[in-house]
Design an enzyme around this catalytic site. Sequence first.
Site, PDB file in Angstrom:
ATOM      1  N   SER A 143      49.456  28.580 -16.656  1.00 31.11           N
ATOM      2  CA  SER A 143      47.943  28.354 -16.396  1.00 31.11           C
ATOM      3  C   SER A 143      47.005  28.574 -17.426  1.00 31.11           C
ATOM      4  CB  SER A 143      47.613  28.672 -15.007  1.00 31.11           C
ATOM      5  OG  SER A 143      47.297  30.319 -15.161  1.00 31.11           O
TER       6      SER A 143
ATOM      7  N   SER B 125      52.511  32.060 -16.678  1.00 28.48           N
ATOM      8  CA  SER B 125      51.313  31.657 -17.198  1.00 28.48           C
ATOM      9  C   SER B 125      50.757  32.034 -18.461  1.00 28.48           C
ATOM     10  CB  SER B 125      50.395  31.621 -16.077  1.00 28.48           C
ATOM     11  OG  SER B 125      50.366  30.755 -15.005  1.00 28.48           O
TER      12      SER B 125
ATOM     13  N   LYS C  59      40.265  34.259 -20.523  1.00 28.86           N
ATOM     14  CA  LYS C  59      40.579  33.494 -19.520  1.00 28.86           C
ATOM     15  C   LYS C  59      39.309  33.277 -18.238  1.00 28.86           C
ATOM     16  CE  LYS C  59      44.570  31.887 -16.604  1.00 28.86           C
ATOM     17  NZ  LYS C  59      46.028  32.131 -16.088  1.00 28.86           N
TER      18      LYS C  59
END
Lengths: 482, 488
Positions: B154, B178, B79
Amino acid sequence: MEWQTVIGLEIHAQLATRSKIFSGSATTYGAPPNAQANLVDLAYPGVLPVLNAEAVRMAVKFGLAINARVMRRSVFARKNYFYPDLPKGYQISQYELPIVCGGAVDIVLEDGTDRRIGVTRAHLEEDAGKSLHEGLAGLSGALTGVDLNRAGTPLIEIVSEPQMHSAKEAVAYMKKIHTLVRYLGICDGNMQEGSFRCDANVSLRPRGAEKLGTRAEIKNLNSFRFVEKAINYEVARQIELLESGRQVTQETRLYDADRGETRSMRSKEEANDYRYFPDPDLLPVEIDQPYIDAVTADLPELPDQKAQRFISQHGLSAYDAGVLTAGAELADYYEAVVHELGGHPKVAANAVMGELAGLLNRDGLEIAASRVSARRLAGLLRRVVDNTISGKIAKDVIEAMWEQGQEADSIIQARGLRQITDESAIEAAIDAVMIANPSQLADYRAGKEKLFGFFVGQVMKATGGKANPARLNELLKKKLGG
Amino acid sequence: MTELHTMTVAELAAALRSRQVSSVELARSFLARIERHQADLNAFISITAEAALEQAGKADERLRGGDAGALTGVPIAHKDIFCTAGEKTTCGSRMLANFVSPYDATVVERLRAAGVVMLGKTNMDEFAMGSSNETSYFGPVRNPWDPLRVPGGSSGGSAAAVAARLAPAATATDTGGSIRQPAALCGVTGIKPTYGRVSRYGMVAFASSLDQGGLITQSAQDAALLLAAMAGFDERDSTSVELPVPDYAAGLEQPLKGLKIGLLKEFFDRGLDDEIERHIRAALDVLRAQGAVLKEVSLPNLPLSVPTYYVVAPAECSSNLARFDGVRYGYRCEKPRDLLDLYQRSRGEGFGAEVKRRIMTGTYVLSAGYYDAFYLKAQRVRQLISNDFEHAFHEVDVVIGPTTPTAAFELGAKTSDPVTMYLNDIYTIGANLAGLPAMSVPCGFVQGLPVGMQIIGAHFGEERLLNVAHRYQCETDWHRRAPPGFVA
């Protein structure tokens, strides 16, 4: 109206740790700009603070030294504001739960009165960096540079109760804290480098009133002299305001040392809302009894204890004991002299506070840089105590020792300064003076006793100052009397 | 051999060790898929092909030299919130669009040390603030199951990449859901470990007391293998916990007989999609068939999770994001007039709307006069929610419920109403507030869209969570299904 001044101090003392409070960067003073700023100090994305255990130990030491409560649990909080020398956009400090609460120090004023000043709290925090308006390579025009070497240097902020009532008291308190942190070895006390500085809160109230008046906070005072001058200026300013029916505004003021005045920096309305909240990156600091015991065992003899010992064991006056314990190095020096000398503490104290202090002062030296060691000073005093030389001659000898770096005995020897204690030699000198000054002798004998001093002087002159004063007095009295 | 991209981490690791495939071949194969699908999914912000091939080459040397570990040569994606030395770390923001970190996050460093190869950096909501991946400065990610729908957020890029088999696994972070929410919406497995289990060092902070690094994988088994490599105490993160990391893979097969599962009353209350509830109940039947027993538990304060979270998280973010000031790195406005202008325009232009909304909310709740009413009260409620969970875990081993109230929604459907968007995290936020480990595992489809089952464990109960998820995945194949357009 008669006004009472009320002063509270917030002292910032830089802790003498090797690395910063939340990062591994060194804290040495004077490195090239930003040479001591790592990714944590620069607040790079993703970095985290890690508490320096040594800073905690030092704060605990301070708490114990002022008989404060060392809190079992204290919490770091973020003080949020934007400034270029504050890379994270917040300063990590302690707010609601500081590490040290309550405590006091005793001060002695010049007139000999004792006062106890309360310490509300002392908390750990990090220093900010510095904004440089000049002196940074490549800086030109209206540009400002940022040096983050100081960012993250550990501080303890020591907050006093508003219990001081004059600039002199405030200075005495600040000096006491200064002495204490140096004794404890937790701060180098260097005020020029900013290692020890304070903010002064000053307000006035009608004498006898309970309620505190509106205060002004004078920021960043970094010498005892400035503290005194700034407070005195501020008190006068506030009196003038109040007496003319105006009000004191709550504000932050700066002391301008060149002009000797304080100037408004920002008012309460412009003050930041710091939005303090507990720092989620750091765990609460938990301190248990065994830890406190270990730090307690490690505490040095503190100035008050030392002074007490000098009074009770050495027979010094409270004033002398206070002067000698104002710095750990000075006290150690004095004690070394007494030790070498095998006693005679008063003689040692007088010499250290008198002749030696005079020479140090003259040359602007600290005791650690004294050109006469404690052992050599003891060597000199031994010759005073055993009557080899008089106290007056000793003053000359120590000056010679200071200049030439020699033992007292070699100077006494080389200059033939041994005191004359031999009665016949002194008597011979007296006889010669009497013969040479017949009219004075006649006057004296006619009752003009003030002339006794004249004869002492003449004999001393004749003996090069070496006649033992006590013996001389005794013999002279006898002879002049006929 | 099966198609490389459909294989799990466990299978790929075995193939690497038996030299059926090289790490370089694997990296090339996944890089090709990433390139092919970047335009339609936008799952990546950076594709680090050069670094990937170099790392893969080294991994192959280790494999040849016989000093390879369990994960050597396996490619994954990170990420874009994890700092990676020498590569961009944008955090989905214009503020950091050109930021190259000088250091590796602990997670990245540990996985690299284990021989894991980095394929690229996945797309995400800006500074991890969002539940749909629509707040990214680099554009939204699309859900591989339906390109008109969001992947969740997210960690939308990580979830979409694993779902579309562009990477066998990806790191992710979870502050309010997330990891779990996008995992559920993309039909993949996600684990958010206990707060303190994985170091936060090098993970760009959103809300420090809630953020936790974790993983998105195809299976619980893969999560077990990767988590073991990245978890553990880190002296650079004071909130990481000094507890040994168990061999998660070794505990996977443990039988479920006697496992006490708590059914959260509050999770099955109004608002839950009937179809999703049906799938969760069916999944519970699978676990019951293996000997688990069900018990209803109640967390009376859990319904306060969302408002509590939306005080605590913005408060911390308002302070954490203060460092992005245009002074030392990151976006700086053109020709600032003075210091204030530099701050205002750099931040005004560098941050997107959702980030600004949260900074303002956070600034407000911490302000003098509001602190007690908002921040302090939220902290008290947070403690109550924690206590509720603690009581529940006296009675049960794990708590199970849905991960999300609905399946993936359409792009743009909720962007105009932040509160509706926030309610997406209604089931996931509790675990963050209490610092508990939680997983989402695929448990069926609603109108062709995947849905997830959430399993929450007691503190440091990752081993048990992974065990339950793994046993469930042994009996089901939801997690092995790839979106139709990404099978080949």
